[in-house]
Design an enzyme around this catalytic site. Structure first.
Site, short mmCIF file in Angstrom:
data_model
loop_
_atom_site.label_atom_id
_atom_site.label_comp_id
_atom_site.label_asym_id
_atom_site.label_seq_id
_atom_site.Cartn_x
_atom_site.Cartn_y
_atom_site.Cartn_z
N CYS A 1 20.17 -21.41 10.33
CA CYS A 1 20.18 -22.86 10.52
C CYS A 1 21.41 -23.43 9.78
CB CYS A 1 18.90 -23.47 9.97
SG CYS A 1 18.88 -23.57 8.18
N CYS B 1 21.48 -22.65 6.06
CA CYS B 1 21.76 -21.24 5.73
C CYS B 1 23.23 -20.91 5.98
CB CYS B 1 20.86 -20.33 6.54
SG CYS B 1 19.13 -20.51 6.10
N GLU C 1 17.59 -16.35 4.74
CA GLU C 1 19.01 -16.14 4.41
C GLU C 1 19.33 -16.63 3.00
OE1 GLU C 1 17.67 -17.57 7.06
OE2 GLU C 1 18.77 -17.08 8.90
N1 LIG Z 1 17.31 -18.52 10.55
C1 LIG Z 1 16.23 -19.15 10.03
N2 LIG Z 1 15.74 -20.22 10.67
C2 LIG Z 1 14.66 -20.83 10.12
N3 LIG Z 1 13.99 -21.92 10.55
C3 LIG Z 1 12.99 -22.15 9.67
N4 LIG Z 1 13.01 -21.24 8.68
C4 LIG Z 1 14.05 -20.41 8.95
C5 LIG Z 1 14.59 -19.24 8.28
O1 LIG Z 1 14.13 -18.77 7.23
N5 LIG Z 1 15.68 -18.67 8.87
#
Ligand SMILES: Nc1nc2[nH]cnc2c(=O)[nH]1
Length: 164
Positions: A86, A89, A58
């Site tokens: 997460c 993000c 993201e």
């Molecule tokens: N949504 C998401 N969760 C993650 N958890 C670890 N890496 C990522 C990622 O790139 N995107």
């Protein structure tokens, strides 16, 4: 004749990006920024490939969109992602002023293959978060030390500042 791309199609592409990324030394996450006028910017997870813990799919999509559009403001854009964002993000999407987020798999699906997304959500919900990573506000006693408000005061009086 213009064809309308649906939310489900953007999400399907995000999932395809994620799977392809695994086969290209990346993590199993893919994302897309779609602007209000329909421009699209892909992102994939490059954490281990680039030794960058912030290189989630993201964030990568947001960075690419902002860089290529020459802006820090994605107002009106939608973030599609193969997995629930997460907290980092989500915060990145908030800072970018993304309008809406749509995801496919969720934090529990990510946990089932060893990712800490759900754990980090709990960190923000848990009163006793210090066991994972303490965060402390520290006062500066040295009278020679700058006041913590100094940068804000400088910012506040700067006529040329760009608010965000
Ligand atoms: N949504 C998401 N969760 C993650 N958890 C670890 N890496 C990522 C990622 O790139 N995107």
């Amino acid at each position: 004749m213009s064809t309308t791309v649906t939310a489900e199609q953007y999400l399907a592409r995000s999932i395809q990006l994620a799977t392809a990324n695994v086969l290209n030394s990346g993590g199993p996450f893919g994302a897309m920024i779609v602007t209000a006028d329909g421009r699209t910017f892909d992102g994939v997870n490059r954490v281990t490939a680039d030794n960058d813990p912030t290189a989630h799919a993201e964030v990568t999509a947001i960075r690419t969109a902002c860089r290529e559009l020459g802006t820090f403001d994605l107002t009106g854009a939608v973030l599609y992602t193969s997995c629930e964002p997460c907290p980092m993000c989500l915060a990145s999407a908030l800072w970018a002023r993304v309008q809406r987020v749509v995801f496919a798999a969720d934090r529990h699906d990510a946990a089932s293959v060893g990712f800490d997304d759900a754990v980090f959500y709990e960190y923000f919900e848990n009163q006793d978060r210090d066991s994972l990573m303490p965060v402390a506000k520290l006062g500066l006693d040295d009278p020679q030390a700058p006041t913590p408000l100094e940068p804000f005061n400088t910012w506040n009086t700067l006529e040329s500042r760009i608010d965000y």
